[in-house]
Design an enzyme around this catalytic site. Structure first.
Site, PDB file in Angstrom:
ATOM      1  N   CYS A  46      -5.779  13.287  12.746  1.00  9.63           N
ATOM      2  CA  CYS A  46      -5.507  11.879  12.472  1.00  9.63           C
ATOM      3  C   CYS A  46      -5.583  11.082  13.762  1.00  9.63           C
ATOM      4  O   CYS A  46      -5.118  11.544  14.808  1.00  9.63           O
ATOM      5  CB  CYS A  46      -4.124  11.751  11.850  1.00  9.63           C
ATOM      6  N   ARG A  99       0.005  14.889  13.070  1.00 13.70           N
ATOM      7  CA  ARG A  99       0.732  14.583  11.823  1.00 13.70           C
ATOM      8  C   ARG A  99       0.864  15.833  10.959  1.00 13.70           C
ATOM      9  O   ARG A  99       0.143  16.011   9.985  1.00 13.70           O
ATOM     10  CB  ARG A  99       0.032  13.464  11.052  1.00 13.70           C
ATOM     11  N   ARG A 113      -8.928  -0.300   4.366  1.00 16.07           N
ATOM     12  CA  ARG A 113      -8.084   0.714   3.740  1.00 16.07           C
ATOM     13  C   ARG A 113      -6.717   0.132   3.370  1.00 16.07           C
ATOM     14  O   ARG A 113      -6.086   0.578   2.429  1.00 16.07           O
ATOM     15  CB  ARG A 113      -7.864   1.904   4.698  1.00 16.07           C
ATOM     16  N   ASP A 156       4.128   0.759  11.952  1.00 18.37           N
ATOM     17  CA  ASP A 156       2.915   0.132  11.420  1.00 18.37           C
ATOM     18  C   ASP A 156       2.730  -1.313  11.897  1.00 18.37           C
ATOM     19  O   ASP A 156       1.734  -1.954  11.559  1.00 18.37           O
ATOM     20  CB  ASP A 156       2.919   0.181   9.878  1.00 18.37           C
ATOM     21  N   LYS A 192       0.841  -1.209   0.000  1.00 18.22           N
ATOM     22  CA  LYS A 192       0.000   0.000   0.000  1.00 18.22           C
ATOM     23  C   LYS A 192       0.870   1.251   0.000  1.00 18.22           C
ATOM     24  O   LYS A 192       0.659   2.172  -0.793  1.00 18.22           O
ATOM     25  CB  LYS A 192      -0.897   0.008   1.257  1.00 18.22           C
ATOM     26  N   ASN A 193       1.843   1.288   0.900  1.00 22.48           N
ATOM     27  CA  ASN A 193       2.591   2.536   1.073  1.00 22.48           C
ATOM     28  C   ASN A 193       3.629   2.776  -0.027  1.00 22.48           C
ATOM     29  O   ASN A 193       4.169   3.878  -0.132  1.00 22.48           O
ATOM     30  CB  ASN A 193       3.218   2.593   2.467  1.00 22.48           C
TER      31      ASN A 193
HETATM   32  N1  EPU Z   1       6.329  14.598  10.623  1.00 23.98           N
HETATM   33  C1  EPU Z   1       6.560  15.940  10.924  1.00 23.98           C
HETATM   34  N2  EPU Z   1       6.469  16.838   9.898  1.00 23.98           N
HETATM   35  C2  EPU Z   1       6.186  16.468   8.611  1.00 23.98           C
HETATM   36  C3  EPU Z   1       5.977  15.109   8.319  1.00 23.98           C
HETATM   37  C4  EPU Z   1       6.052  14.208   9.347  1.00 23.98           C
HETATM   38  O1  EPU Z   1       6.821  16.305  12.055  1.00 23.98           O
HETATM   39  O2  EPU Z   1       6.135  17.353   7.744  1.00 23.98           O
HETATM   40  C5  EPU Z   1       6.408  13.608  11.699  1.00 23.98           C
HETATM   41  C6  EPU Z   1       5.115  12.813  11.853  1.00 23.98           C
HETATM   42  O3  EPU Z   1       4.177  13.493  12.667  1.00 23.98           O
HETATM   43  C7  EPU Z   1       5.625  11.532  12.466  1.00 23.98           C
HETATM   44  C8  EPU Z   1       6.982  11.334  11.783  1.00 23.98           C
HETATM   45  O4  EPU Z   1       7.369  12.639  11.319  1.00 23.98           O
HETATM   46  O5  EPU Z   1       5.831  11.705  13.850  1.00 23.98           O
HETATM   47  C9  EPU Z   1       6.977  10.382  10.615  1.00 23.98           C
HETATM   48  O6  EPU Z   1       5.925  10.697   9.725  1.00 23.98           O
HETATM   49  P1  EPU Z   1       5.992  10.415   8.167  1.00 23.98           P
HETATM   50  O7  EPU Z   1       5.888  11.693   7.427  1.00 23.98           O
HETATM   51  O8  EPU Z   1       7.157   9.531   7.858  1.00 23.98           O
HETATM   52  O9  EPU Z   1       4.642   9.601   7.926  1.00 23.98           O
HETATM   53  P2  EPU Z   1       3.838   9.607   6.584  1.00 23.98           P
HETATM   54  O10 EPU Z   1       4.752   9.740   5.442  1.00 23.98           O
HETATM   55  O11 EPU Z   1       2.694  10.535   6.700  1.00 23.98           O
HETATM   56  C10 EPU Z   1       4.000   7.031   6.156  1.00 23.98           C
HETATM   57  C11 EPU Z   1       3.041   5.892   6.033  1.00 23.98           C
HETATM   58  C12 EPU Z   1       2.445   5.573   7.393  1.00 23.98           C
HETATM   59  C13 EPU Z   1       3.586   5.211   8.344  1.00 23.98           C
HETATM   60  C14 EPU Z   1       4.594   6.370   8.398  1.00 23.98           C
HETATM   61  C15 EPU Z   1       5.807   6.059   9.240  1.00 23.98           C
HETATM   62  C16 EPU Z   1       2.237   6.160   3.778  1.00 23.98           C
HETATM   63  C17 EPU Z   1       1.121   6.466   2.866  1.00 23.98           C
HETATM   64  N3  EPU Z   1       1.992   6.248   5.092  1.00 23.98           N
HETATM   65  O12 EPU Z   1       3.227   8.128   6.616  1.00 23.98           O
HETATM   66  O13 EPU Z   1       1.611   4.445   7.220  1.00 23.98           O
HETATM   67  O14 EPU Z   1       3.093   4.957   9.630  1.00 23.98           O
HETATM   68  O15 EPU Z   1       5.047   6.686   7.069  1.00 23.98           O
HETATM   69  O16 EPU Z   1       6.472   4.951   8.763  1.00 23.98           O
HETATM   70  O17 EPU Z   1       3.320   5.812   3.347  1.00 23.98           O
HETATM   71  C18 EPU Z   1      -0.115   2.945   7.771  1.00 23.98           C
HETATM   72  O18 EPU Z   1       0.149   2.328   6.716  1.00 23.98           O
HETATM   73  O19 EPU Z   1      -0.888   2.478   8.645  1.00 23.98           O
HETATM   74  C19 EPU Z   1       0.490   4.252   7.996  1.00 23.98           C
HETATM   75  C20 EPU Z   1       0.017   5.124   8.878  1.00 23.98           C
END
Ligand code: EPU
Length: 423
Positions: free
Chosen positions: A115, A120, A398, A306, A20-21
């Site tokens: 969220c 996030r 999802r 995850d 998915k990701n």
């Molecule tokens: N963060 C910030 N600022 C930003 C972006 C992120 O502070 O601009 C923080 C977040 O709040 C969090 C950390 O950095 O504490 C990591 O967040 P990240 O941006 O890596 O998460 P994401 O890219 O939004 C993806 C996956 C998530 C998974 C996370 C961490 C996708 C579509 N989603 O989210 O997947 O938990 O990376 O590995 O790739 C899931 O599949 O259940 C899921 C939530």
């Protein structure tokens, strides 16, 4: 809603779907490509359907082919607006920001809302795009990004909880079409980011270092159509492995990307779960003598956040004191209270959960709060004595394709019944 009759050890062979990701940012990136893109191994999930809808709403032609692959042609895309209606359904919609800005010099993308897994923000995405020369402002709930020419830059994507996965993808694609060289420091190293870079390179981008914390990108004029197969889903593979372990089962998991699962395998080993691996198969063997453990969810190559909820379900069934810390999403513990309703003994202390394992979980009506929490509750229900009722399993849909069917083929007893209103 699921009705789950617990107490049946899982046995047999199961197949993992595409990730998915990895799929979501790659689907979003097709907006930056004027040619035809064919994607294989895209899983049939609600989040993928939402992303398809988003691409179509922006003007891309999206076709589902008989062999299960998806063909996308964004040649005629004229809009660069991602509406609130779609973005609010899925945070990963923010992945269209980089591609739209890179191709059209302007993007208007709704700001994702709250969220269930914690705070996030997307400040790192915006900071990275600004470093490439984009002008970013917030207007009536929308991010408005403008920059008819982006320029390569040096930037650091480290946030308070480490690197950002989708943020790294957004910056990579914007930089792929910028003028000059970009160097991203503190890039996310997740296998999904590596797959994203492989996809872009096949489309003509020049990206090196994906999978390390420093990624270098030499901008090119345009990206061309391409065919790409996404990697298997390491989180689905891990969830199935934990399902086998929690039921003391014996399960062979095929199409498991075992090289991406080192931290998960280390955790299983620590807990005392016997397994065998080949590059694409994981065989979990039955054992009832499991040990409590201290685990920490960290950015890759650490244990994935995850999988944190699923490991919490497992550790709840192992006598002794365990602890799980989540450094990525320090508040991602809404499943703990539901596990407690099934007889688990869990206390939350800051970004950690302290678990005193019990010899037997008991069935209860419980409610899923997010995707991985739903998976954890299903696993706990498989191990519990009696019939559990799990509400709001639309969260599960999802991110897991035919999850209850896969588990039922392994001997689980799960029945899907009408979920009622989404309240
Ligand atoms: N963060 C910030 N600022 C930003 C972006 C992120 O502070 O601009 C923080 C977040 O709040 C969090 C950390 O950095 O504490 C990591 O967040 P990240 O941006 O890596 O998460 P994401 O890219 O939004 C993806 C996956 C998530 C998974 C996370 C961490 C996708 C579509 N989603 O989210 O997947 O938990 O990376 O590995 O790739 C899931 O599949 O259940 C899921 C939530």
């Amino acid at each position: 809603m699921f009705w789950v009759e617990g107490g049946h050890p899982l046995q047999g062979t199961v197949h993992v779907d595409g990730s998915k990701n990895a799929s979501l940012p790659i689907l979003a990136a097709t907006l930056a490509i004027a040619g035809e893109v064919t994607l294989e191994q895209i899983p049939q999930l609600q989040d993928v359907a939402t992303m398809r809808q988003l691409l179509q709403s922006i003007g891309a032609a999206v076709e589902l082919l008989d062999d299960g692959s998806i063909r996308i042609n964004a040649h005629d895309v004229r809009s660069s607006v991602a509406s609130y209606e779609l973005v609010r359904q899925m945070r990963a919609s923010v992945c269209v920001l980089g591609p739209l800005l890179a191709r059209f010099g302007t993007a208007r993308v709704s700001l994702p809302g709250g969220c269930n897994i914690g705070h996030r923000p997307i400040d790192l995405h915006l900071r990275g795009l600004a470093a490439l020369g984009a002008d970013i402002r917030l207007e009536a709930g929308y991010i408005v990004a403008e920059g008819s020419q982006l320029y390569g830059a040096e930037l650091d994507l480290c946030g308070p909880h480490g690197p950002t996965v989708t943020g790294t993808c957004n910056i990579m694609i914007a930089a792929a079409l910028a003028k000059g060289r970009t160097r991203i420091r503190s890039a996310a190293k997740e296998p999904e980011v590596q797959d994203f870079a492989r996809f872009l390179n096949a489309a003509g981008a020049q990206i090196s270092g994906a999978g390390t914390s420093i990624v270098e990108i030499d901008g090119v004029d345009h990206l061309r159509g391409v065919r790409h197969a996404v990697i298997p889903d390491r989180i689905e593979a891990a969830t199935l492995a934990i399902a086998a372990a929690i039921t003391h089962g014996d399960v062979t998991i095929k199409n498991a990307p075992t090289t991406h699962l080192t931290s998960v395998l280390n955790a299983l080993d620590l807990i005392g779960i016997p397994f065998e691996v080949t590059p694409d198969t994981l065989h979990i063997r039955a054992s009832s003598r499991l040990r409590p453990a201290r685990l920490t969810a960290d950015p890759y190559p650490g244990l994935p956040t995850d999988c944190q909820a699923q490991f919490m379900a497992l550790l709840s069934t192992i006598p002794g004191e365990s602890r799980i810390t989540d450094t990525v999403f320090p508040e991602r513990f809404r499943h703990a209270a539901e596990l407690v309703r099934m007889g688990a003994d869990i206390r939350i202390q800051g970004n950690s959960a302290v678990i005193h394992g019990v010899t037997q979980l008991s069935a209860a009506p419980v409610m899923a709060s997010d995707l991985r929490a739903s998976a954890a509750l299903v696993l706990a229900a498989l191990a519990a004595e009696g019939h559990s009722e799990i509400r709001r399993v639309y969260h599960l849909d999802r991110g897991y394709h035919a999850f209850e069917q896969k588990l039922n083929q392994l001997g689980a007893r799960i029945q899907r019944v009408n979920d009622g209103p989404k309240i």
